[in-house]
Design an enzyme around this catalytic site. Structure first.
Site, PDB file in Angstrom:
ATOM      1  CB  CYS A   1      46.367  30.689  41.991  1.00 20.52           C
ATOM      2  SG  CYS A   1      47.852  30.897  41.072  1.00 20.52           S
TER       3      CYS A   1
ATOM      4  CG  HIS B   1      43.289  31.642  39.252  1.00 24.61           C
ATOM      5  ND1 HIS B   1      43.865  32.740  39.381  1.00 24.61           N
ATOM      6  CD2 HIS B   1      44.564  30.816  38.774  1.00 24.61           C
ATOM      7  CE1 HIS B   1      45.382  32.633  39.063  1.00 24.61           C
ATOM      8  NE2 HIS B   1      45.530  31.386  38.812  1.00 24.61           N
TER       9      HIS B   1
ATOM     10  CG  ASN C   1      48.368  33.354  37.324  1.00 28.52           C
ATOM     11  OD1 ASN C   1      47.720  33.901  38.226  1.00 28.52           O
ATOM     12  ND2 ASN C   1      48.588  32.101  37.244  1.00 28.52           N
TER      13      ASN C   1
END
Length: 331
Positions: free
Chosen positions: A114, A258, A288
């Site tokens: 990520c 993020h 995500n």
């Protein structure tokens, strides 16, 4: 003095949309359950198209070239961030270089999960400032949905992740703008809390039938542990970046974290006292998308006119590894 700045950003997501209601037909969940715990309404998936992250990145790059009138022959390096490469070996970079029709430029594959996009921009920034390159294409691309378990056992991760790609062109300039600083960190003590262990070169045959049967080649996550660390590390690394540049949140025009979970974003916002108009979220549309999420959010921020010349923009990430980081930019 040579600085590096982001000349342009673009993104692409697959056409197929997987809604929360779709997931409720595959597992014990509901639209309300998912939205309440994650903020996600839907995510995009490659489905059965057999498209990999390199393919999604090519599509995003074509949008970038067209939107900003960029000559692909001007690109002299690529940094490709993904946690879901097209091949086990090598990474997706050379596949992307070939499919996009770039010259035989250098390509660096990185796998920071990520935090891939913040790490990739940092690498590009330092190459630019060293004078070795002038136009570096930074890529964050993921195909996560092919390794999810769409059943009750896999619900904890299946509701979270989506597919997508973002690209940005980092270029050299002598103007007083661009990347001001980057701040990167890691802590491998928590490697077991989030990731995909198999296939692994540690084990004979890399992966066995039993490993597949036990789903060890699919992503796993300890949600509580990840949440606990994320809400601590995000504010820390954002504050670190601001203090390094003698800035405060009052100087910041936009924070782009993020897109992991909307509850995490809300906790970070509260911790730093960030007004609603200064923090960006689009997790409700994409879920995500790991290394692509910051780039997709940055692309949409520009499309919506939320970033203007001389604005201070903060990119921040946290994820598997654990890896986390921030990039402070003067637009």
């Amino acid at each position: 003095m040579i600085n590096s700045y982001i000349k342009g950003v673009a993104h692409y997501v697959p056409e197929q949309v997987l809604t929360n209601d779709d997931l409720s037909k595959m597992m014990d969940t509901s639209d309300e359950w998912i939205k309440t715990r994650t903020g996600i309404h839907q995510r995009h998936t490659t489905g059965d198209t057999n498209l990999g992250p390199a393919d999604l990145a090519v599509k995003a790059s074509e949008i970038l070239f067209d939107r900003y009138s960029i000559d692909r022959d001007s690109i002299d390096f690529v940094v490709f961030a993904t946690s879901t490469p097209d091949y086990f070996v090598p990474g997706s970079g050379s596949i992307f270089q070939n499919k996009l029709g770039l010259k035989n430029v250098g390509v660096l594959d990185i796998r920071q999960g990520c935090s891939g996009f913040t790490y990739a921009i940092t690498v590009a920034d330092n190459f630019i400032k060293s004078g070795t390159h002038k136009n570096i294409l930074v890529v964050g691309a993921e195909v996560q949905t092919t390794q999810l378990d769409f059943d009750d056992a896999g619900r904890g991760t299946a509701v979270l992740f989506g597919d997508g790609a973002a690209v940005c062109l980092v270029s050299a300039t002598e103007k007083n703008k661009g990347v001001l600083s980057s701040h990167l960190h890691s802590d491998g003590r928590y490697i077991q809390e989030l990731g995909t262990e198999y296939p692994s070169s540690k084990y004979k045959d890399i992966i066995t039938g039993d490993d597949v049967k036990n789903r060890k080649h699919h992503i796993h996550m300890n949600g509580r542990e990840v949440f606990k660390h994320a809400v601590r590390r995000f504010p820390e690394v954002i504050t670190e970046g601001l203090e390094h540049n003698d800035l405060t949140m009052d100087d910041v025009s936009l924070v782009i974290p993020h897109q992991a979970n909307y509850r995490i974003t809300q906790a970070v916002q509260k911790s730093l006292n960030v007004p609603d108009h200064k923090i960006f979220s689009n997790i409700h549309k994409y879920g995500n998308t790991t290394a692509a999420s910051i780039g997709i959010a940055l692309s949409e921020s520009l499309e919506q006119g939320l970033i203007n010349d001389e604005d201070i923009v903060v990119l921040a990430s946290f994820g598997a590894g654990f890896y986390w980081g921030s990039v402070i930019i003067k637009w």
